[in-house]
Design a protein around this motif. Structure first.
Motif, PDB file in Angstrom:
ATOM      1  N   ASN A 158       0.974  -1.272  -0.079  1.00  0.00           N
ATOM      2  CA  ASN A 158      -0.091   0.174   0.163  1.00  0.00           C
ATOM      3  C   ASN A 158       0.895   1.387   0.022  1.00  0.00           C
ATOM      4  O   ASN A 158       0.370   2.199  -0.612  1.00  0.00           O
ATOM      5  N   GLN A 159       1.969   1.105   0.902  1.00  0.00           N
ATOM      6  CA  GLN A 159       2.911   2.278   0.891  1.00  0.00           C
ATOM      7  C   GLN A 159       3.461   2.715  -0.574  1.00  0.00           C
ATOM      8  O   GLN A 159       3.584   3.679  -1.178  1.00  0.00           O
ATOM      9  N   ARG A 160       3.830   1.451  -1.311  1.00  0.00           N
ATOM     10  CA  ARG A 160       4.397   1.750  -2.711  1.00  0.00           C
ATOM     11  C   ARG A 160       3.416   2.137  -3.661  1.00  0.00           C
ATOM     12  O   ARG A 160       3.542   3.054  -4.355  1.00  0.00           O
ATOM     13  N   LEU A 161       2.201   1.851  -3.420  1.00  0.00           N
ATOM     14  CA  LEU A 161       1.071   2.115  -4.265  1.00  0.00           C
ATOM     15  C   LEU A 161       0.921   3.854  -4.070  1.00  0.00           C
ATOM     16  O   LEU A 161       0.521   4.509  -5.029  1.00  0.00           O
ATOM     17  N   LYS A 162       0.695   3.994  -2.712  1.00  0.00           N
ATOM     18  CA  LYS A 162       0.701   5.231  -2.115  1.00  0.00           C
ATOM     19  C   LYS A 162       1.580   6.499  -3.018  1.00  0.00           C
ATOM     20  O   LYS A 162       1.490   7.478  -3.437  1.00  0.00           O
ATOM     21  N   LYS A 163       2.808   6.064  -2.903  1.00  0.00           N
ATOM     22  CA  LYS A 163       4.009   6.425  -3.429  1.00  0.00           C
ATOM     23  C   LYS A 163       3.878   7.029  -4.932  1.00  0.00           C
ATOM     24  O   LYS A 163       4.051   8.015  -5.211  1.00  0.00           O
ATOM     25  N   ASP A 164       3.431   5.900  -5.698  1.00  0.00           N
ATOM     26  CA  ASP A 164       3.412   6.244  -6.928  1.00  0.00           C
ATOM     27  C   ASP A 164       2.454   7.052  -7.278  1.00  0.00           C
ATOM     28  O   ASP A 164       2.169   7.724  -8.268  1.00  0.00           O
TER      29      ASP A 164
END
Length: 469
Positions: A158-164
């Motif tokens: 989720n953190q990677r998706l939010k960053k993207d």
């Protein structure tokens, strides 16, 4: 058999037993998983907190300051040595030059000893931190085995998706406009050098008050154009509750205060009185660090009214963000006030800036408030003092007991920093405890261990300015 099947079976058995008689059903539930190691998690959290508290930018900035100081001292030593060789006359050498070289070598050795100590300390810190981080990594890897629901893994995804997603959104936004240049008035061009001292006096109280400030009002009231002001830390070298005036420079030098004192409050210290020596007078008002608060005070000399504004959250005060030299820090110099052609500035530092200098413009008007703010990359405790001239922030550092260097500048119009200004001051005493530029007479006023000293600014287009009396 799965747990989901056991529970309905147990309920069915319980109903069967109830129909046959008063006896009760007991089911034993066995958890085949290991108990979660809460103690291990607490230990890892404590180690992580300790690691964060030990690793601070202060040590690296301190080492950088020592290296810069050593870089400046070695060329000076070579010049003095060459001068000594030129003075050679048979078997005779200049005793004075030899003594100067001896002192410089001793001070360089002190710098090297401090640098070696800092390097050794940083090496030990790096080694210990490496081991600690490896242990933390292994411990967290072990704890991930208890995450049977894969909560941590999903959080990472989720953190990677939010960053993207954030990068995608920001990429669609137009480029932010650059900071607009500040208005400035520099008819004489760029500040290029400094000479002096031109004025050097103990004044009315020679040797009595180590900390203080003095100068002229760049925007004086009518009839007070020739006045000079003096604020002395009369309580514990930290606090003051009045400002003292002199009608001319001659009156200041001989110690004759004709206008006398204007008192802020009868008590010293108390709420909204002066804390620290870095004060300035502008437009008939005294600007200073309010007592025991991360706040800026303005005292109107005519109305005796005090207005206050808080500095940004996290501002260091009460001697937590001082100016420093190699061997000591100057207490209660958290806030530095400065004047130039455009008005009043305040220089300070915050926890968010990790101790680096922050500069804010003080807006003129009935309500006291801060205007535009700039953040620098120079560490405040590697600086001995600051001043402003034509919208440019300058910082000084200790070189020796007789020399101070203006080594750094920050241009508020362009945001450009310069760590190699290389302008030197000849000092009359080891410590400069107050420094402020006066656009009225183009002098740099300093308060040095109870002495009032001023230096003459040399500008790009005109270096023939005189001191007004």
């Amino acid at each position: 058999m799965k747990l989901s099947g056991l529970l309905p079976l147990c309920a069915l058995l319980a109903l069967s037993q109830q129909s046959q008689g008063p006896s009760k059903c007991e089911c034993e539930l066995v958890n085949l998983n290991q108990a979660f190691p809460h103690n291990k998690l607490d230990t890892i959290q404590d180690d992580a907190s300790g690691c964060v508290s030990r690793i601070t930018p202060q040590s690296s900035f301190h080492m950088e300051s020592l290296l810069l100081g050593l870089k400046r001292r070695l060329p000076q030593l070579m010049e003095d040595l060459e001068q000594l060789e030129e003075e050679h006359d048979g078997d005779l050498y200049s005793a004075l030059s030899l003594h100067v070289l001896e002192n410089e070598l001793e001070e360089i050795q002190q710098l090297m000893d401090k640098l070696n100590g800092s390097i050794q300390g940083n090496q030990e810190l790096a080694e210990n931190t490496t081991v600690l981080l490896q242990n933390l990594k292994e411990g967290l890897t072990d704890l991930e085995h208890f995450d049977t629901m894969q909560v941590v893994k999903r959080q990472h995804v989720n953190q990677r998706l939010k960053k993207d997603l954030d990068q995608c959104r920001n990429g669609l936004q137009p480029t932010a406009k650059p900071t607009q240049p500040t208005d400035r008035t520099c008819p004489l061009g760029q500040f290029v050098n400094i000479t002096g001292p031109v004025v050097y006096t103990g004044g009315e109280y020679p040797g009595s008050y180590k900390y203080g400030g003095w100068g002229r009002d760049p925007k004086p009231e009518t009839g007070k154009e020739s006045w000079y002001w003096l604020v002395m830390m009369t309580s514990s070298n930290r606090y003051a509750n009045y400002i003292r005036f002199y009608s001319t420079l001659s009156s200041l030098i001989v110690g004759k205060s004709t206008p006398g004192n204007i008192q802020i409050h009868a008590s010293n210290p108390t709420t909204n009185t002066i804390q620290g020596p870095n004060v300035v007078l502008y437009g008939g008002s005294l600007y200073y660090n309010c007592f025991n608060a991360p706040s800026l005070c303005r005292f109107n000399l005519t109305s005796k009214a005090i207005t206050v504004t808080d500095l940004p959250k996290g501002t260091r005060f009460n001697s937590k963000g001082n100016f420093c030299q190699l061997d000591e820090c100057y207490p209660f110099t958290d806030l530095d006030l400065a004047t130039d052609e455009s008005g009043v500035w305040v220089i300070y530092t915050t926890s968010q800036d990790f101790g680096n200098l922050v500069l804010s413009k003080v807006e003129e008007g009935e309500q006291l408030k801060l205007g535009q703010t700039w953040h620098t990359s120079v560490y405040k405790q590697a600086v001995t003092n600051t001043f402003m001239a034509c919208g440019v922030l300058y910082a000084t550092r200790y070189v020796s007991s007789t020399t101070e260097e203006i080594f750094y500048s920050f241009d508020t119009a362009t945001g450009k920093e310069n760590f190699n200004v290389g302008i030197f001051l000849n000092k009359v005493s080891p410590s400069i405890l107050f420094l402020n530029y006066s656009p009225v007479d183009h002098m740099l006023h300093a308060y040095c261990d109870s002495n009032m000293v001023s230096y003459k600014f040399l500008f790009e287009f005109n270096d023939s300015l005189n001191v007004s009396s």
